[in-house]
Each structure stands twice: as structure tokens, then as C-alpha cells.
Design a protein around this motif. Structure first.
Motif, PDB file in Angstrom:
ATOM      1  N   ASP A 275      -8.193   4.542  -1.734  1.00 46.35           N
ATOM      2  CA  ASP A 275      -7.133   4.659  -2.741  1.00 46.35           C
ATOM      3  C   ASP A 275      -5.748   4.668  -2.117  1.00 46.35           C
ATOM      4  O   ASP A 275      -4.780   4.140  -2.691  1.00 46.35           O
ATOM      5  CB  ASP A 275      -7.334   5.938  -3.559  1.00 46.35           C
ATOM      6  CG  ASP A 275      -8.641   5.942  -4.319  1.00 46.35           C
ATOM      7  OD1 ASP A 275      -9.689   5.812  -3.665  1.00 46.35           O
ATOM      8  OD2 ASP A 275      -8.607   6.082  -5.550  1.00 46.35           O
ATOM      9  N   ALA A 276      -5.637   5.262  -0.924  1.00 48.34           N
ATOM     10  CA  ALA A 276      -4.326   5.379  -0.283  1.00 48.34           C
ATOM     11  C   ALA A 276      -3.724   4.017   0.024  1.00 48.34           C
ATOM     12  O   ALA A 276      -2.493   3.874   0.090  1.00 48.34           O
ATOM     13  CB  ALA A 276      -4.445   6.199   0.999  1.00 48.34           C
ATOM     14  N   VAL A 277      -4.567   2.997   0.207  1.00 55.07           N
ATOM     15  CA  VAL A 277      -4.069   1.665   0.516  1.00 55.07           C
ATOM     16  C   VAL A 277      -3.191   1.131  -0.610  1.00 55.07           C
ATOM     17  O   VAL A 277      -2.259   0.344  -0.379  1.00 55.07           O
ATOM     18  CB  VAL A 277      -5.253   0.714   0.793  1.00 55.07           C
ATOM     19  CG1 VAL A 277      -4.789  -0.726   0.893  1.00 55.07           C
ATOM     20  CG2 VAL A 277      -5.978   1.128   2.053  1.00 55.07           C
ATOM     21  N   LEU A 278      -3.432   1.591  -1.828  1.00 53.02           N
ATOM     22  CA  LEU A 278      -2.667   1.114  -2.972  1.00 53.02           C
ATOM     23  C   LEU A 278      -1.194   1.486  -2.887  1.00 53.02           C
ATOM     24  O   LEU A 278      -0.356   0.890  -3.577  1.00 53.02           O
ATOM     25  CB  LEU A 278      -3.267   1.651  -4.275  1.00 53.02           C
ATOM     26  CG  LEU A 278      -4.665   1.106  -4.625  1.00 53.02           C
ATOM     27  CD1 LEU A 278      -5.269   1.887  -5.781  1.00 53.02           C
ATOM     28  CD2 LEU A 278      -4.573  -0.378  -4.977  1.00 53.02           C
ATOM     29  N   GLU A 279      -0.864   2.448  -2.043  1.00 54.28           N
ATOM     30  CA  GLU A 279       0.536   2.854  -1.867  1.00 54.28           C
ATOM     31  C   GLU A 279       1.223   2.079  -0.754  1.00 54.28           C
ATOM     32  O   GLU A 279       2.436   2.191  -0.574  1.00 54.28           O
ATOM     33  CB  GLU A 279       0.609   4.358  -1.569  1.00 54.28           C
ATOM     34  CG  GLU A 279      -0.029   5.234  -2.640  1.00 54.28           C
ATOM     35  CD  GLU A 279       0.573   4.974  -4.016  1.00 54.28           C
ATOM     36  OE1 GLU A 279       1.808   4.854  -4.106  1.00 54.28           O
ATOM     37  OE2 GLU A 279      -0.203   4.848  -4.987  1.00 54.28           O
ATOM     38  N   ASN A 280       0.467   1.277  -0.024  1.00 56.84           N
ATOM     39  CA  ASN A 280       1.050   0.511   1.074  1.00 56.84           C
ATOM     40  C   ASN A 280       1.861  -0.650   0.497  1.00 56.84           C
ATOM     41  O   ASN A 280       1.337  -1.469  -0.257  1.00 56.84           O
ATOM     42  CB  ASN A 280      -0.060  -0.026   1.978  1.00 56.84           C
ATOM     43  CG  ASN A 280       0.457  -0.645   3.256  1.00 56.84           C
ATOM     44  OD1 ASN A 280       1.476  -1.319   3.256  1.00 56.84           O
ATOM     45  ND2 ASN A 280      -0.252  -0.411   4.345  1.00 56.84           N
ATOM     46  N   PRO A 281       3.154  -0.740   0.834  1.00 54.05           N
ATOM     47  CA  PRO A 281       3.982  -1.804   0.243  1.00 54.05           C
ATOM     48  C   PRO A 281       3.518  -3.215   0.589  1.00 54.05           C
ATOM     49  O   PRO A 281       3.838  -4.161  -0.132  1.00 54.05           O
ATOM     50  CB  PRO A 281       5.372  -1.525   0.824  1.00 54.05           C
ATOM     51  CG  PRO A 281       5.143  -0.696   2.043  1.00 54.05           C
ATOM     52  CD  PRO A 281       3.922   0.123   1.745  1.00 54.05           C
ATOM     53  N   ILE A 282       2.742  -3.364   1.636  1.00 52.95           N
ATOM     54  CA  ILE A 282       2.258  -4.697   2.015  1.00 52.95           C
ATOM     55  C   ILE A 282       1.290  -5.256   0.981  1.00 52.95           C
ATOM     56  O   ILE A 282       1.253  -6.470   0.740  1.00 52.95           O
ATOM     57  CB  ILE A 282       1.571  -4.640   3.402  1.00 52.95           C
ATOM     58  CG1 ILE A 282       2.606  -4.382   4.497  1.00 52.95           C
ATOM     59  CG2 ILE A 282       0.803  -5.932   3.708  1.00 52.95           C
ATOM     60  CD1 ILE A 282       1.995  -4.193   5.873  1.00 52.95           C
ATOM     61  N   VAL A 283       0.526  -4.382   0.338  1.00 61.52           N
ATOM     62  CA  VAL A 283      -0.527  -4.844  -0.581  1.00 61.52           C
ATOM     63  C   VAL A 283      -0.381  -4.280  -1.986  1.00 61.52           C
ATOM     64  O   VAL A 283      -1.265  -4.461  -2.820  1.00 61.52           O
ATOM     65  CB  VAL A 283      -1.927  -4.473  -0.025  1.00 61.52           C
ATOM     66  CG1 VAL A 283      -2.209  -5.209   1.261  1.00 61.52           C
ATOM     67  CG2 VAL A 283      -2.066  -2.971   0.173  1.00 61.52           C
ATOM     68  N   ARG A 284       0.709  -3.620  -2.288  1.00 60.04           N
ATOM     69  CA  ARG A 284       0.830  -2.907  -3.560  1.00 60.04           C
ATOM     70  C   ARG A 284       0.731  -3.836  -4.763  1.00 60.04           C
ATOM     71  O   ARG A 284       0.154  -3.483  -5.796  1.00 60.04           O
ATOM     72  CB  ARG A 284       2.162  -2.144  -3.591  1.00 60.04           C
ATOM     73  CG  ARG A 284       2.321  -1.262  -4.839  1.00 60.04           C
ATOM     74  CD  ARG A 284       3.625  -0.505  -4.793  1.00 60.04           C
ATOM     75  NE  ARG A 284       3.642   0.424  -3.661  1.00 60.04           N
ATOM     76  CZ  ARG A 284       4.734   0.695  -2.944  1.00 60.04           C
ATOM     77  NH1 ARG A 284       5.883   0.084  -3.211  1.00 60.04           N
ATOM     78  NH2 ARG A 284       4.679   1.566  -1.957  1.00 60.04           N
ATOM     79  N   THR A 285       1.286  -5.007  -4.666  1.00 60.35           N
ATOM     80  CA  THR A 285       1.270  -5.946  -5.792  1.00 60.35           C
ATOM     81  C   THR A 285       0.747  -7.308  -5.351  1.00 60.35           C
ATOM     82  O   THR A 285       0.688  -7.618  -4.152  1.00 60.35           O
ATOM     83  CB  THR A 285       2.683  -6.141  -6.373  1.00 60.35           C
ATOM     84  OG1 THR A 285       3.497  -6.802  -5.385  1.00 60.35           O
ATOM     85  CG2 THR A 285       3.313  -4.812  -6.753  1.00 60.35           C
ATOM     86  N   LYS A 286       0.422  -8.116  -6.343  1.00 55.22           N
ATOM     87  CA  LYS A 286      -0.033  -9.486  -6.063  1.00 55.22           C
ATOM     88  C   LYS A 286       1.014 -10.243  -5.269  1.00 55.22           C
ATOM     89  O   LYS A 286       0.690 -10.972  -4.320  1.00 55.22           O
ATOM     90  CB  LYS A 286      -0.321 -10.188  -7.396  1.00 55.22           C
ATOM     91  CG  LYS A 286      -0.733 -11.638  -7.272  1.00 55.22           C
ATOM     92  CD  LYS A 286      -0.963 -12.241  -8.643  1.00 55.22           C
ATOM     93  CE  LYS A 286      -1.322 -13.724  -8.542  1.00 55.22           C
ATOM     94  NZ  LYS A 286      -1.520 -14.330  -9.885  1.00 55.22           N
ATOM     95  N   GLU A 287       2.279 -10.068  -5.628  1.00 57.51           N
ATOM     96  CA  GLU A 287       3.360 -10.772  -4.951  1.00 57.51           C
ATOM     97  C   GLU A 287       3.513 -10.311  -3.504  1.00 57.51           C
ATOM     98  O   GLU A 287       3.706 -11.126  -2.591  1.00 57.51           O
ATOM     99  CB  GLU A 287       4.679 -10.574  -5.709  1.00 57.51           C
ATOM    100  CG  GLU A 287       4.751 -11.265  -7.060  1.00 57.51           C
ATOM    101  CD  GLU A 287       3.877 -10.606  -8.122  1.00 57.51           C
ATOM    102  OE1 GLU A 287       3.494 -11.301  -9.078  1.00 57.51           O
ATOM    103  OE2 GLU A 287       3.565  -9.389  -7.975  1.00 57.51           O
ATOM    104  N   SER A 288       3.413  -8.990  -3.287  1.00 57.31           N
ATOM    105  CA  SER A 288       3.572  -8.488  -1.918  1.00 57.31           C
ATOM    106  C   SER A 288       2.407  -8.923  -1.033  1.00 57.31           C
ATOM    107  O   SER A 288       2.589  -9.191   0.158  1.00 57.31           O
ATOM    108  CB  SER A 288       3.710  -6.960  -1.917  1.00 57.31           C
ATOM    109  OG  SER A 288       2.525  -6.332  -2.384  1.00 57.31           O
ATOM    110  N   ARG A 289       1.219  -9.026  -1.615  1.00 58.45           N
ATOM    111  CA  ARG A 289       0.077  -9.480  -0.824  1.00 58.45           C
ATOM    112  C   ARG A 289       0.245 -10.938  -0.422  1.00 58.45           C
ATOM    113  O   ARG A 289      -0.141 -11.337   0.680  1.00 58.45           O
ATOM    114  CB  ARG A 289      -1.234  -9.280  -1.607  1.00 58.45           C
ATOM    115  CG  ARG A 289      -1.606  -7.817  -1.820  1.00 58.45           C
ATOM    116  CD  ARG A 289      -3.015  -7.658  -2.342  1.00 58.45           C
ATOM    117  NE  ARG A 289      -3.230  -8.197  -3.674  1.00 58.45           N
ATOM    118  CZ  ARG A 289      -2.962  -7.558  -4.807  1.00 58.45           C
ATOM    119  NH1 ARG A 289      -2.428  -6.330  -4.781  1.00 58.45           N
ATOM    120  NH2 ARG A 289      -3.216  -8.124  -5.974  1.00 58.45           N
TER     121      ARG A 289
END
Length: 410
Positions: A275-289
């Protein structure tokens, strides 16, 4: 041979060999068409000479390659290089709806069996071809006379150009899709032409180029360039736009993930106790991924590699688009392929027991296709088929003595 399936009543003269042509006509045979395979004397279809061969088959007569693409057919041996062989095929022709061949350009013309000749004898006939670069009747390629096999079609059709670990190391797709994809297109074309012939009484020439068919299924490279101004290159095991959408590590192999939106990605992380990965700005959204593609892929790979394929199957199966990367032993253990009848069995004497080949993927509710018989022995049905075309025993004996026909005569 008892017929079953949606194509019962359609009769096909199959002059093909190797992979592309036989794969096409087998699709028709699986669904009930009466496919009569015309083979040359001596060695027959070149696929008979390719293995693998079972250890029980000491004479090497039962090729796994041949059986995998020639089941449900009948075999007749005719030497089409002889005038009598040509005349015999023309005599048989009115009993058939379709002729299929995959010779190089001009071979059938030299036999005296061109499309124009066959059409004059039987205007309703549908004539299907697969050639590396198509037939000149449909548009004369500068490469019309070039021989071609699977890897050539994959290369020139654009598929290899976008497959591989990186732009420096392009890779051929494993299966012979340069043959089987054109075969699928030709099967569709033949059926469309047969439908039209039954409405109008007029057959037609159906031409599929192996290279064209590969470009057609590699369609993304065209619109990426036309709309996006990009020349697509190999990008490894991942999608150029979507993350995650590709292959990721497991402790004992690899798995495929296709979480194309944020909802699926959230489920993925929660299911992997991340769950903590969801707070990582690298992968937080489709666009950031997408913007941080390489880093996002590496992070997700760290998440999946902690588990075996079976554990990932338990955690992710049915929750996100997911599938383990299977080898054939795993495929045969998976109940999906059993209930879908995708591993078929045939008897191939002198081999003891039953041999396994791939099943029929098109499912019909009322007229299902099926694997009914093994690939035929060379000339196994010569007498049967020619008798049905009106040849007498004396005629067959004379043709056999002169080497025009061969096979089993009881």
C-alpha cells in the motif's frame, strides 16, 4: 470420412505444403470442410520430413510437425508435373468449391493449372493463395519472385523491428507467426469468397501476402508514425505508453500484468501488501508512471519478485489483468486448457499411446469443430477420392503404373 461442423458440405483441394498453407486448410477441416490434400510422389509434403519423431517411430513416418497442421484431412498422391496429373486434377475440380496453394509465383501456371485455367473449367471455384510477397494478379511486388519463410515475413512486415530487449537487439517472435497469421487471413478470405460464390455462382482469386499479413497485425507501428511522428523500436517486454503493461519477475519465473488505469494499480499494490507504494510520486498516477516509465517498472518488479508464480496467481488472479508465463508442462496442468479442449489427442501407429497436439480454438454452440483424425498417411485416400470422382479401377491402375498417382489401393 464423417463430416461435422459449420463448414460441412464445403470441399477443398489442398495443394499446400510446409506451414502457412496447411495451417489455413486445417482450420477449414477442423470445422467440417472435406479437405483433400494433394501430395507429390516420393516424399509428399515437406512437413513429413521434419520432426520431431517419437522414439517408437523408428522409420520416422509420423512427424509431429505434419500431424499438428494436417489433421482431419485426406491425402491423395498425384504428380502434377505430368500432363496426366494435370488432366486428373481438372477432372476432379468440379466436385470442389475451393483450391488452395502456396507455391512460389508462376509454379501453378507452369503446371498448366493457373487460376485462369481452373476458373474456365469451373467458374464457381474459389482459388486461395499464400505467397511471401503476394501474387502479381493483386499488385506486382518488386519481390514477387523472392522465396520467403516465416522469419522473412516477420522481418519485412515490421514485427521483428518492434520486438526485442532494445533497439540494438531485435528478436524474432518464437512461433512461426509469419506463416500462421497469413493462414488465418486466408481462411477468412476463402470463407468470404465461398459465401459470395454461393450467392452469385462466381468464384474469385483470394491472395494473401505473408509480409502484408504481418504488417496488418503489427498495425500500431503505422499509426504511431502517422499520428505521433514516432518510428517504433523494440521496447522489451513492456508497453510504450502504459505502466504496468508487460512482464515482471516472480521468484520462479515471470508473470504478465496489464494494470492500465489507477484503479487496477491500486488493487495490485494492496494485493501485494504494498500500500505504501501508492504514495510514491513515481507511480502515484497513470501519468506519473508513464513519465517515469523505467523507474516505475523497476519498482513494480521489486514488488512481484517477492512471490512465486503460484502465490501471485492466488493474490492477483481475477482481481487485475494477470497471467503467469507458462511453459507447455504448466499449460497441460492448467484446468483452463482441459475444459476448453485445447490439448487434443490423436493415435499415430506405430507410436504407443496417444499423442497430443493443439486443439480447436473457435467454439460453436451448435456445430462445434473438432479433432477427429490424425494427419493422413501419404496417399492414404487416393483410391477413395478418385473413385468418388468417377475413375474406374482400370483407370487408377493405369495411372499408378505410369507413376501419375500413388498411395493405398487396398
Amino acid at each position: 470420412m464423417a463430416q461435422a461442423g459449420a463448414l460441412a458440405g464445403i470441399r477443398v483441394l489442398d495443394l499446400t505444403q510446409a506451414l502457412a498453407g496447411p495451417f489455413c486448410t486445417q482450420i477449414l477441416a477442423d470445422h467440417g470442410a472435406d479437405v483433400v490434400k494433394i501430395e507429390p510422389p516420393v516424399s509428399g509434403d515437406m512437413a513429413r520430413l521434419s520432426g520431431p519423431y517419437h522414439p517408437d517411430d523408428r522409420q520416422k513416418t509420423e512427424s509431429g510437425y505434419f500431424h499438428s497442421i494436417n489433421r482431419n484431412k485426406r491425402s491423395v498422391v498425384i504428380d502434377l508435373k505430368t500432363p496426366d496429373g494435370r488432366d486428373l486434377l481438372l477432372r476432379m475440380l468440379p466436385d470442389f468449391d475451393v483450391v488452395v496453394e502456396n507455391f512460389r509465383t508462376g509454379v501453378m501456371d507452369r503446371f498448366g493449372l493457373s487460376y485462369e485455367t481452373l476458373r474456365a473449367a469451373h467458374p464457381k471455384v474459389v482459388y486461395g493463395t499464400i505467397r511471401g510477397f503476394g501474387d502479381p494478379r493483386s499488385g506486382e511486388s518488386p519481390y514477387s519472385d523472392w522465396p520467403a519463410f516465416d522469419v522473412v515475413a516477420q522481418a519485412m512486415g515490421g514485427m521483428i523491428g518492434v520486438t526485442g530487449a532494445d533497439a540494438v537487439h531485435p528478436v524474432k517472435v518464437g512461433p512461426g507467426v509469419g506463416d500462421t497469421i497469413p493462414a488465418l487471413y486466408l481462411a477468412i478470405g476463402i470463407l468470404a469468397a465461398v459465401l459470395r460464390a454461393r450467392e452469385t455462382g462466381q468464384g474469385q482469386f483470394v491472395d494473401v501476402s505473408m509480409v502484408d499479413a504481418i504488417l496488418a497485425v503489427t498495425e500500431r507501428i503505422v499509426h504511431q508514425n502517422s499520428f505521433g511522428g514516432k518510428v517504433a523500436l523494440p521496447e522489451g517486454n513492456h508497453h510504450p505508453f502504459i505502466v504496468p503493461f508487460g512482464l515482471f519477475s516472480a521468484r520462479d519465473g515471470h508473470v504478465a500484468l496489464a494494470c492500465h488505469n489507477d484503479a487496477f494499480f491500486g488493487v495490485l499494490c494492496k494485493s501485494l501488501d504494498a500500500d505504501a507504494v501508492l504514495e510514491n510520486p513515481i507511480v502515484r498516477t497513470k501519468e506519473s508512471r508513464t513519465e517515469n516509465r523505467a523507474a516505475a517498472i523497476a519498482l513494480i518488479d521489486e514488488m512481484t519478485r517477492r512471490f512465486t508464480k503460484a502465490e501471485l496467481n492466488e493474490r492477483l488472479g481475477g482481481k487485475v489483468p494477470f497471467g503467469p508465463v507458462y511453459q507447455i508442462d504448466e499449460i497441460e496442468r492448467d484446468r483452463h486448457f482441459t475444459v476448453r479442449e485445447m490439448i487434443a489427442e490423436i493415435e499415430c501407429p506405430p507410436i504407443q499411446g496417444k499423442m497430443r497436439i493443439a486443439g480447436v480454438p473457435i467454439k460453436f454452440s451448435d456445430t462445434p469443430g473438432s479433432v477427429r483424425t490424425r494427419g493422413p498417411r501419404q496417399g492414404e485416400h487416393t483410391a477413395e477420392v478418385l473413385a468418388a470422382s468417377g475413375l474406374s479401377d482400370a483407370e487408377m491402375k493405369s495411372l499408378k503404373e505410369r507413376g501419375v498417382i500413388g498411395g493405398d489401393f487396398g
